[in-house]
Design an enzyme around this catalytic site. Structure first.
Site, short mmCIF file in Angstrom:
data_model
loop_
_atom_site.label_atom_id
_atom_site.label_comp_id
_atom_site.label_asym_id
_atom_site.label_seq_id
_atom_site.Cartn_x
_atom_site.Cartn_y
_atom_site.Cartn_z
N CYS A 4 16.11 50.34 -27.76
CA CYS A 4 17.36 49.92 -28.38
C CYS A 4 17.74 48.53 -27.84
CB CYS A 4 18.54 50.84 -28.12
SG CYS A 4 18.33 52.46 -28.83
N TRP B 184 15.95 52.77 -31.22
CA TRP B 184 14.80 53.63 -30.97
C TRP B 184 15.41 55.00 -30.71
CZ3 TRP B 184 12.74 56.76 -27.08
CH2 TRP B 184 11.38 57.06 -27.20
N GLY C 243 20.84 53.34 -24.24
CA GLY C 243 20.84 54.30 -23.14
C GLY C 243 21.01 55.71 -23.65
N GLU D 12 -7.40 50.67 -20.03
CA GLU D 12 -6.52 49.73 -20.71
C GLU D 12 -7.05 49.42 -22.12
OE1 GLU D 12 -3.66 48.80 -20.39
OE2 GLU D 12 -3.45 46.92 -21.46
N LYS E 206 -4.99 50.12 -25.55
CA LYS E 206 -4.69 49.09 -26.56
C LYS E 206 -5.09 49.58 -27.94
CE LYS E 206 -2.50 47.30 -24.80
NZ LYS E 206 -1.90 47.14 -23.52
N GLU F 60 -2.77 52.58 -29.19
CA GLU F 60 -1.34 52.34 -29.46
C GLU F 60 -1.11 51.42 -30.67
OE1 GLU F 60 0.88 50.42 -26.29
OE2 GLU F 60 -0.84 49.20 -25.78
N HIS G 283 -19.84 65.43 -16.82
CA HIS G 283 -19.06 66.61 -16.42
C HIS G 283 -18.23 67.17 -17.57
CE1 HIS G 283 -20.38 66.03 -12.34
NE2 HIS G 283 -20.00 64.76 -12.39
C1 F6R Z 1 1.30 49.34 -23.29
C2 F6R Z 1 2.60 49.04 -22.74
C3 F6R Z 1 3.27 50.08 -21.94
C4 F6R Z 1 3.98 49.47 -20.73
C5 F6R Z 1 4.79 50.54 -19.99
C6 F6R Z 1 5.41 50.00 -18.73
O1 F6R Z 1 0.78 48.27 -24.01
O2 F6R Z 1 3.15 47.99 -22.94
O3 F6R Z 1 2.37 51.07 -21.54
O4 F6R Z 1 3.01 48.92 -19.89
O5 F6R Z 1 5.78 51.03 -20.84
O6 F6R Z 1 6.26 48.94 -19.01
P1 F6R Z 1 6.76 47.96 -17.87
O7 F6R Z 1 5.58 47.20 -17.40
O8 F6R Z 1 7.79 47.10 -18.53
O9 F6R Z 1 7.34 48.83 -16.79
#
Ligand code: F6R
Length: 609
Positions: free
Chosen positions: A2, A74, A101, A482, A486, A489, A505
């Site tokens: 949000c 959101w 919040g 990672e 990527k 998501e 395993h």
């Molecule tokens: C993935 C991504 C999230 C953030 C996670 C932590 O591409 O952006 O997984 O890495 O929400 O966010 P921060 O780094 O802002 O604490």
């Protein structure tokens, strides 16, 4: 999670609110709304959908007023719909609130307010705030907001406008971020800096329990009991250009291409190419204090967690210190063991992630040293840590983290070198050689980015696959995680990251011609092991792509396709192996027509649990 915006000033209010919401949209994008107040009424427009839908809904409406607030949502409580979109009103519609919040005691407050005669129109937690302020209003909006704020449990950053006092915005913060922008005769409230950069660089950061009362003659600050506060004005150096796409189709692609520069910026001024020394006095934790620590606990979420895993390999290898890496959402609820000789490092690009902040607070009860590794100046996690190591990536708008990951790797490499030097595990000669390698990384990253077209063409072959496996070992195991994150998501293709040696395993059962494997195989101490893992997959007819050094001839006939990267020191390979994986995920998602910058169900800066 949000975004809220508010504007009071001489310019037309709606264009400023809409432009601000576009720059906050990465925080959440399932519904949006704005409200503007003039002397006769509050004009309210809300839609289910994105800011472009709100813009269409506004059409050529020339609504104007003294000031206004806006919101991009959101959803947490209440499905995404027009009626659940913010701003939310009191019974009379003469007061509206935007909120970021979660109000935890909203059900009990709602019951009480209904008994007292208030009528609710939505399923949201936020609506109780509007009714509470209505209940307490006796001629002073700020006093009513103060009283309401004291009744609220949970997290809130709010901005309120009212027909009774149409030339005023009252903002309050407890948890999620709220910043106040001071322009010449115009004022802003916002969830983050991005919407403000094109208007002003003079910013006041609200702390928890603080409020701002914005009027045309200026801004007053106070706490929830009304005690006046003197607040420091910070000058921000981020520029408005940083939040523009600048010719790229998506912010994510632009941010992938910015990585050589953010690594340069994060290293700049912090290393000596003459002596091999590292300069990190700025972090606010002395060398003597670091010398005393006997353990590091890294806490983070998502991509930052993956950077933390790379950090573990760097620190254990260079500084010979045990490092644990923890998911913040798990750590905060664990009966963890921690003492004052540990260093807790919280990694968070936003510095506002609710789980990471809560884990930091939980850890602090055991009195360890705490260090934030963060990209956003003055964010909550930086304010609550003993020291801060900033990454210099500039604002990241694409919801999927890319350039902030590379910046985190650079900061972690610096910190590992610093710790190693402080602890006497590394002499300046070896440090100098590592620093020289590190300095060459941005140029090598540029070489990989120059081959983006090759990866774009390759992506076309994989658009219809539903599953992917990513394998890595050692310091590139986190890179496999990672890469898989990527892809899933932004393209919604299922992808799993696995350590190569674990395949036998269980997961190897998944391998068939419908499950391609992306293997991360730079030449390092586990290279031969990875080749064995690759051959186990190949014999089971799996298609294999490999990220490997360009001078590696051996790999060519062992895999189906090679994504070549320049060679570098094994400890710094994640800087390079990550790039092809980001580009691969990006091009697959973009060519499948996915909303790359704003993937479904996600939001940047996860400020709720
Ligand atoms: C993935 C991504 C999230 C953030 C996670 C932590 O591409 O952006 O997984 O890495 O929400 O966010 P921060 O780094 O802002 O604490």
């Amino acid at each position: 999670m949000c975004g809220i915006i508010g504007y009071l000033g001489p310019k037309a209010v709606i264009p400023i609110l809409v432009d601000g919401l576009k720059k906050l949209e990465y925080r959440g994008y399932d519904s949006a709304g704005i409200a503007v107040v003039d002397e006769s009424r509050i004009h309210l427009k809300r839609v289910k959908g994105k800011i472009c839908d709100l813009e269409k809904h506004l059409g050529s409406d020339t609504l104007d007023g003294y000031c206004g607030v806006g919101h991009t949502r959101w959803a947490t409580h209440g499905r995404p719909s027009e009626e659940n979109a913010h701003p939310h009103q009191d019974c009379t519609g003469s007061l509206v609130v935007v909120h970021n919040g979660i109000i935890e005691n909203y059900l009990s407050l709602k019951k009480k307010l209904i008994k007292e005669g208030h009528t609710f129109r939505t399923e949201t937690d936020t609506e109780v705030i509007a009714h509470l302020i209505e209940k307490y209003y006796q001629g002073s909006l700020e006093k009513a907001v103060q009283q309401a704020a004291r009744d609220l449990e949970g997290a809130f950053a709010i901005a309120v406008i009212s027909l009774q006092e149409p030339e005023k915005i009252v903002a309050a913060k407890n948890g999620p971020p709220a910043v106040i922008g001071l322009g010449g005769g115009e004022y802003f409230v916002s969830s983050d800096l991005n919407p403000l950069l094109s208007h002003t660089q003079e910013i006041v950061f609200l702390e928890d329990g603080e409020m701002a009362v914005i009027e045309s003659r200026g801004v007053k600050f106070c706490d929830f009991k009304g005690k006046p506060l003197e607040k420091k004005v910070d000058h921000i150096t981020w520029s408005p250009l940083m939040v523009e796409k600048r010719g790229f189709k998506h912010f994510m692609l632009k941010e992938i291409f910015e990585q050589p520069q953010v690594v340069r910026d994060t290293l700049k001024g912090r290393v000596s190419l003459d002596s091999g020394r590292v300069f990190l006095d700025e972090i606010g934790i002395s060398a003597a204090a670091l010398k005393r620590i006997n353990r590091v606990v890294i806490i983070a979420c998502g991509t930052s967690y993956h950077a933390g895993l790379v950090g573990k390999y760097l620190m254990e290898s260079l500084a010979r210190i045990p490092v644990d890496v923890e998911y913040a959402s798990e750590y905060r609820y664990r009966d963890f063991i921690l003492d004052k000789d540990a260093l807790v490092m919280v990694i968070s690009q936003s510095g506002e992630t609710a789980d990471s902040l809560a884990a930091l607070r939980a850890a602090k009860k055991n009195k360890p040293l705490t260090l934030a590794l963060c990209n956003v100046v003055k964010s909550s996690i930086t304010r609550e840590s003993d020291g801060v190591l900033y990454t210099h990536a500039g604002p990241e708008i694409g919801v999927a983290a890319t350039k902030t990951f590379s910046a985190q790797l650079a900061a972690l490499a610096l910190f590992a070198l610093h710790l190693a030097l402080v602890k006497g595990c590394l002499d300046e000669k070896r440090s100098l050689s590592l620093i020289e390698d590190l300095q060459r990384i941005p140029h090598r990253m540029e070489n990989i980015l120059n081959q983006a077209k090759h990866i774009e063409d390759l992506a076309l072959k994989f658009l219809t696959f539903s599953h992917f496996l990513y394998l890595g070992r050692g310091i590139n195991f986190p890179v496999a995680l990672e890469g898989a994150l990527k892809l899933k998501e932004i393209s919604y293709i299922h992808a799993e990251g696995y350590p190569g040696g674990e395949m036998k395993h269980g997961p190897i059962a998944l391998i068939d011609e419908k499950m391609p494997t992306m293997a991360v195989v730079p030449r390092d101490n586990v290279y031969e092991k990875m080749l064995s893992n690759i051959s186990e997959i190949k014999t089971r007819v799996g298609y294999i792509l490999a990220v490997a050094f360009e001078d590696d001839k051996e790999i060519q006939d062992k895999v189906d396709t090679v994504l070549a990267i320049p060679s570098t020191h094994p400890l710094f390979t994640p800087f390079l192996t990550t790039l092809p994986l980001q580009l691969f995920a990006y091009y697959i998602a973009a060519k499948r027509g996915a909303d790359v910058d704003q993937p479904r169900n996600l939001a940047k800066s996860v400020t709720v649990e």
